[in-house]
Design a protein around this motif. Structure first.
Motif, PDB file in Angstrom:
ATOM      1  N   GLU A  15       0.753  -1.228  -0.079  1.00 40.57           N
ATOM      2  CA  GLU A  15      -0.032  -0.187   0.136  1.00 40.57           C
ATOM      3  C   GLU A  15       0.746   1.163  -0.070  1.00 40.57           C
ATOM      4  OE1 GLU A  15      -0.482  -2.792   1.790  1.00 40.57           O
ATOM      5  OE2 GLU A  15      -2.748  -2.900   2.349  1.00 40.57           O
ATOM      6  N   GLU A  16       2.010   1.204   0.897  1.00 38.67           N
ATOM      7  CA  GLU A  16       2.863   2.416   0.990  1.00 38.67           C
ATOM      8  C   GLU A  16       3.512   2.560  -0.256  1.00 38.67           C
ATOM      9  OE1 GLU A  16       5.244   4.154   4.676  1.00 38.67           O
ATOM     10  OE2 GLU A  16       6.340   2.332   3.570  1.00 38.67           O
ATOM     11  N   VAL A  17       3.884   1.569  -1.258  1.00 37.76           N
ATOM     12  CA  VAL A  17       4.751   1.724  -2.336  1.00 37.76           C
ATOM     13  C   VAL A  17       3.594   2.092  -3.285  1.00 37.76           C
ATOM     14  CG1 VAL A  17       5.851   0.201  -4.085  1.00 37.76           C
ATOM     15  CG2 VAL A  17       6.602   0.262  -1.887  1.00 37.76           C
ATOM     16  N   SER A  18       2.388   1.668  -3.212  1.00 42.19           N
ATOM     17  CA  SER A  18       1.409   2.065  -4.344  1.00 42.19           C
ATOM     18  C   SER A  18       1.316   3.546  -4.367  1.00 42.19           C
ATOM     19  CB  SER A  18       0.275   1.455  -4.282  1.00 42.19           C
ATOM     20  OG  SER A  18       0.341  -0.140  -4.324  1.00 42.19           O
ATOM     21  N   TYR A  19       1.084   4.173  -2.910  1.00 41.62           N
ATOM     22  CA  TYR A  19       0.898   5.497  -2.648  1.00 41.62           C
ATOM     23  C   TYR A  19       2.038   6.111  -3.026  1.00 41.62           C
ATOM     24  CZ  TYR A  19      -0.261   9.788  -0.332  1.00 41.62           C
ATOM     25  OH  TYR A  19      -0.733  11.128   0.199  1.00 41.62           O
ATOM     26  N   LEU A  20       3.160   5.634  -2.903  1.00 35.46           N
ATOM     27  CA  LEU A  20       4.679   6.368  -3.413  1.00 35.46           C
ATOM     28  C   LEU A  20       4.533   6.695  -4.730  1.00 35.46           C
ATOM     29  CD1 LEU A  20       7.596   7.372  -2.721  1.00 35.46           C
ATOM     30  CD2 LEU A  20       8.113   4.832  -3.141  1.00 35.46           C
ATOM     31  N   LEU A  21       4.208   5.470  -5.577  1.00 35.82           N
ATOM     32  CA  LEU A  21       4.233   5.539  -7.019  1.00 35.82           C
ATOM     33  C   LEU A  21       3.087   6.535  -7.518  1.00 35.82           C
ATOM     34  CD1 LEU A  21       4.758   1.648  -7.820  1.00 35.82           C
ATOM     35  CD2 LEU A  21       6.558   3.425  -8.261  1.00 35.82           C
ATOM     36  N   LEU A  22       2.161   6.598  -7.017  1.00 36.95           N
ATOM     37  CA  LEU A  22       0.859   7.246  -7.599  1.00 36.95           C
ATOM     38  C   LEU A  22       1.027   8.632  -7.305  1.00 36.95           C
ATOM     39  CD1 LEU A  22      -1.639   6.619  -9.358  1.00 36.95           C
ATOM     40  CD2 LEU A  22      -2.786   6.275  -7.122  1.00 36.95           C
ATOM     41  N   HIS A  23       1.460   8.797  -5.929  1.00 39.53           N
ATOM     42  CA  HIS A  23       1.293  10.332  -5.318  1.00 39.53           C
ATOM     43  C   HIS A  23       2.647  10.898  -5.271  1.00 39.53           C
ATOM     44  CE1 HIS A  23      -3.085  10.165  -4.471  1.00 39.53           C
ATOM     45  NE2 HIS A  23      -2.856   9.246  -3.888  1.00 39.53           N
ATOM     46  N   GLY A  24       3.793  10.217  -5.687  1.00 41.69           N
ATOM     47  CA  GLY A  24       5.159  10.769  -5.728  1.00 41.69           C
ATOM     48  C   GLY A  24       5.924  11.067  -4.384  1.00 41.69           C
ATOM     49  N   ALA A  25       5.455  10.705  -3.214  1.00 41.49           N
ATOM     50  CA  ALA A  25       5.839  10.913  -1.925  1.00 41.49           C
ATOM     51  C   ALA A  25       5.433   9.833  -1.027  1.00 41.49           C
ATOM     52  CB  ALA A  25       5.799  12.037  -1.162  1.00 41.49           C
ATOM     53  N   LEU A  26       6.253   9.342  -0.139  1.00 40.38           N
ATOM     54  CA  LEU A  26       5.691   8.386   0.980  1.00 40.38           C
ATOM     55  C   LEU A  26       4.754   9.080   1.684  1.00 40.38           C
ATOM     56  CD1 LEU A  26       9.296   6.846   2.312  1.00 40.38           C
ATOM     57  CD2 LEU A  26       7.356   5.710   0.974  1.00 40.38           C
ATOM     58  N   PRO A  27       3.865   8.318   2.335  1.00 43.09           N
ATOM     59  CA  PRO A  27       2.586   8.796   2.780  1.00 43.09           C
ATOM     60  C   PRO A  27       2.835   9.026   4.298  1.00 43.09           C
ATOM     61  CG  PRO A  27       2.222   6.478   2.610  1.00 43.09           C
ATOM     62  CD  PRO A  27       3.596   6.690   1.895  1.00 43.09           C
ATOM     63  N   THR A  28       2.243  10.256   5.016  1.00 42.47           N
ATOM     64  CA  THR A  28       2.400  10.198   6.348  1.00 42.47           C
ATOM     65  C   THR A  28       1.574   8.844   6.735  1.00 42.47           C
ATOM     66  OG1 THR A  28       0.426  11.480   6.607  1.00 42.47           O
ATOM     67  CG2 THR A  28       2.475  12.766   6.366  1.00 42.47           C
ATOM     68  N   ALA A  29       1.426   8.969   8.463  1.00 44.36           N
ATOM     69  CA  ALA A  29       0.856   7.786   8.828  1.00 44.36           C
ATOM     70  C   ALA A  29      -0.743   8.128   8.717  1.00 44.36           C
ATOM     71  CB  ALA A  29       1.123   7.732  10.486  1.00 44.36           C
ATOM     72  N   GLU A  54      -2.051   9.609   6.212  1.00 45.99           N
ATOM     73  CA  GLU A  54      -2.253   9.572   4.816  1.00 45.99           C
ATOM     74  C   GLU A  54      -2.403   7.823   4.315  1.00 45.99           C
ATOM     75  OE1 GLU A  54      -0.409  13.658   2.858  1.00 45.99           O
ATOM     76  OE2 GLU A  54       0.900  11.815   3.260  1.00 45.99           O
ATOM     77  N   LEU A  55      -1.553   7.425   4.983  1.00 43.88           N
ATOM     78  CA  LEU A  55      -1.288   5.699   4.858  1.00 43.88           C
ATOM     79  C   LEU A  55      -2.572   5.152   5.307  1.00 43.88           C
ATOM     80  CD1 LEU A  55       0.168   3.415   3.693  1.00 43.88           C
ATOM     81  CD2 LEU A  55       1.264   3.127   5.901  1.00 43.88           C
ATOM     82  N   ALA A  56      -3.038   5.570   6.492  1.00 44.90           N
ATOM     83  CA  ALA A  56      -4.227   4.825   7.028  1.00 44.90           C
ATOM     84  C   ALA A  56      -5.457   5.053   6.241  1.00 44.90           C
ATOM     85  CB  ALA A  56      -4.665   5.512   8.495  1.00 44.90           C
ATOM     86  N   ALA A  57      -5.638   6.378   5.556  1.00 42.78           N
ATOM     87  CA  ALA A  57      -6.577   6.880   4.816  1.00 42.78           C
ATOM     88  C   ALA A  57      -6.614   6.045   3.508  1.00 42.78           C
ATOM     89  CB  ALA A  57      -6.714   8.361   4.556  1.00 42.78           C
ATOM     90  N   PHE A  58      -5.394   5.845   3.044  1.00 42.45           N
ATOM     91  CA  PHE A  58      -5.176   5.178   1.728  1.00 42.45           C
ATOM     92  C   PHE A  58      -5.660   3.688   1.989  1.00 42.45           C
ATOM     93  CE2 PHE A  58      -2.167   2.986  -1.521  1.00 42.45           C
ATOM     94  CZ  PHE A  58      -2.841   3.602  -2.776  1.00 42.45           C
ATOM     95  N   ARG A  59      -5.274   3.063   2.992  1.00 44.89           N
ATOM     96  CA  ARG A  59      -5.617   1.502   3.247  1.00 44.89           C
ATOM     97  C   ARG A  59      -7.097   1.357   3.296  1.00 44.89           C
ATOM     98  NH1 ARG A  59      -1.468  -1.735   5.278  1.00 44.89           N
ATOM     99  NH2 ARG A  59       0.431  -0.916   5.863  1.00 44.89           N
ATOM    100  N   THR A  60      -7.645   2.668   4.036  1.00 46.28           N
ATOM    101  CA  THR A  60      -9.165   2.507   4.039  1.00 46.28           C
ATOM    102  C   THR A  60      -9.837   2.558   2.729  1.00 46.28           C
ATOM    103  OG1 THR A  60      -9.119   3.610   6.152  1.00 46.28           O
ATOM    104  CG2 THR A  60     -11.071   3.818   5.387  1.00 46.28           C
TER     105      THR A  60
END
Ligand code: COA
Length: 469
Positions: free
Chosen positions: A88-102, A104-110
């Motif tokens: 999930e973190e890597v997908s966020y990184l690829l798509l949004h350009g930066a590692l998510p904050t905690a 952002e990662l929780a929201a992305f997982r949801t």
């Protein structure tokens, strides 16, 4: 988590860091000099057959250095991401350009979890003979059906009726509690209606396009799991909230809650397949998207390209090869004959890598670790290791041919009991995040792809009517 599973997960991290140390020892990992930051188009480059050397676009998403064996996602080394990150973190990184904050990662997982629920797409998919179809053809079909059904919206419509899915004859049966029986189970766990996705985090999904990428990243894994289930004579399963995408893929496929070790192994596999430069399937997705067609159709093209044995389909072919060889002591004879017949050895060679593929550096030891715990996979691993020694000692020196990502991935999946015909669908479950990121990036400055062919045909032919030919 009990101490055994913590130890197993530590063993995986340790194995990845050891692979990293070996890679850094054997190849130069100094930062690349002359990093390109801006490009003046048109650029000059020499182009070989298969567009070798051609430059298609600029990208900030990922970098492959084939002579050094580097793989970088948005500046991060693949070894570090595999050791410390999640899919999930890597997908966020690829798509949004930066590692998510905690947060952002929780929201992305949801958001992804919500999108694993695709009952309408599954219902449509199950109206086709999925069990008899090539799994990649079924995956493409399912992905294109998602376009009709915009997964998350489907779910919201269902919410309006107050239940995830009805078990009347107009619905697909959903096996919400795996009963371990090879027949439909038309019942729902108590409280199933409450297990639905939480409301959409509004700050995260800035556009319809990003929403579609989220639909695809989650939905492709649900479709892939559905295909595996149906092929096994079972019915689709709903995801469960405690698991991430890798764990839910395994759960929805097998009906068994994966161990933390299995979840971690699948997570590592998904991370390291997520992006890889202008490979054939990524390029196929981008070509389709460049016509402003539609992102679901674009990803469907990526799936089609990935299916071929020269690309993602190689992981299935590797297992066939190992079965054909039979045992480690037959490798030398088999390879001698294969070389005499100029046969390509599946799982070896790469257009870009002329050094050891960093993904194989992780998957090889991972397969070895898992094979050491499995009576059935051990002989296959031993055959694979013997084949690697033969190929590398000849073609490695001669043509810089080494194992690629597909050589050991099948053994890793086999150790988790996943049937071989599904391996390329797992590749797609991961690569969809790279496809989406690259398509979205390209569309920011879109220009339709239109290379040329060199005409080598004739001119001035006289047309002769068919009856006179
Ligand atoms: N086994 C044996 N020889 C191989 C080989 C393999 N797997 N891969 C490449 N070669 C040889 C070719 O025969 C060719 O030899 P030649 O120069 O004497 O003619 C040379 O290496 C270059 O190969 P080529 O096919 O031109 O490379 P490519 O860049 O066009 O193709 C692949 C790259 C990946 C398609 C190719 O290596 C291959 O078919 N590998 C097997 C399929 C596979 O594992 N695919 C997954 C890729 S991740």
């Amino acid at each position: 988590m009990n101490s055994d599973s913590a130890r197993s997960e530590d063993a995986i991290t340790e194995l990845i860091l050891t692979a990293k140390a070996k890679a850094y020892e054997e190849t130069d990992h100094e930062p690349e000099p002359n990093l390109t930051t801006a490009v003046d188009w048109p650029v000059e480059c020499s182009v070989g057959p298969g567009l070798e050397g051609a430059i298609a676009c600029e990208s900030k998403i990922g970098y492959v250095n084939g002579s050094k064996g580097w793989l970088i996602y948005r500046g991060y080394d693949i070894f570090d991401l595999c050791a410390r990150s999640s899919f999930e973190e890597v997908s966020y990184l690829l798509l949004h350009g930066a590692l998510p904050t905690a947060d952002e990662l929780a929201a992305f997982r949801t958001a992804l979890y919500a999108r694993l629920f695709i009952p309408e797409t599954q219902r449509l998919l199950l109206s086709f003979p999925v069990q008899d179809m090539n799994p990649m053809a079924a995956l493409r079909l399912g992905t294109n059906l998602m376009r009709q059904k915009q997964t998350y919206r489907d779910r919201r419509e269902l919410d309006a009726f107050g239940a995830p899915i009805a078990s009347d004859e107009d619905s697909i049966a959903m096996e919400t509690v795996p009963h371990g029986e090879r027949r439909p189970v038309y019942e729902f766990a108590p409280g199933a209606a409450d297990r639905g996705p939480s409301p959409e985090p509004s700050t995260l999904v800035a556009s319809e396009e990003i929403a579609s990428c989220y639909n695809l990243i989650a939905g492709v894994s649900s479709v892939a799991a559905t295909i595996g289930r149906v092929r096994a004579g079972r019915l689709p399963l709903e995801p469960i909230p405690e698991l991430g995408l890798a764990g839910n893929y395994l759960y929805m496929l097998t009906g068994r809650r994966p161990s933390p070790m299995e979840e971690r192994v699948m997570d590592v596999c998904l991370i390291l397949h997520a992006d890889h430069g202008m490979n054939a399937s990524t390029f196929a997705s981008m070509v389709v998207a460049s016509t402003l067609s539609d992102i679901y159709l674009a990803i469907g093209s990526g799936i089609s390209a990935l299916a071929g044995p020269l690309h993602g389909g190689a992981n299935v072919e590797v297992i066939k090869t190992l079965d054909e060889i039979g045992s480690a002591d037959r490798v030398v004879d088999w390879y001698k004959k294969a070389s005499e017949n100029k046969r390509k050895i599946m799982g070896f060679g790469h257009r870009v890598y002329k050094a050891y593929d960093p993904r194989a550096r992780i998957l090889g030891p991972l397969a070895e670790l898992l094979a050491s715990q499995s009576e059935t996979v051990r002989p296959l691993y031993e055959t694979a290791a013997a084949l690697e020694r033969e190929v590398v000692s000849t073609l490695g020196a001669e043509k810089k041919i080494f194992p690629n990502v597909d050589f050991y991935s099948g053994l890793v999946y086999q150790s988790m009991g996943i049937p071989a015909e599904l391996y390329t669908t797992i590749f797609a479950v991961s690569r969809v995040s790279g496809w989406c990121a690259r398509v979205v990036e390209y569309l920011e400055n879109n220009r339709i792809f239109r290379p040329r062919a060199i005409y080598t045909g004739s001119f001035g032919e006289n047309y002769v009517p068919v009856e006179d030919r």
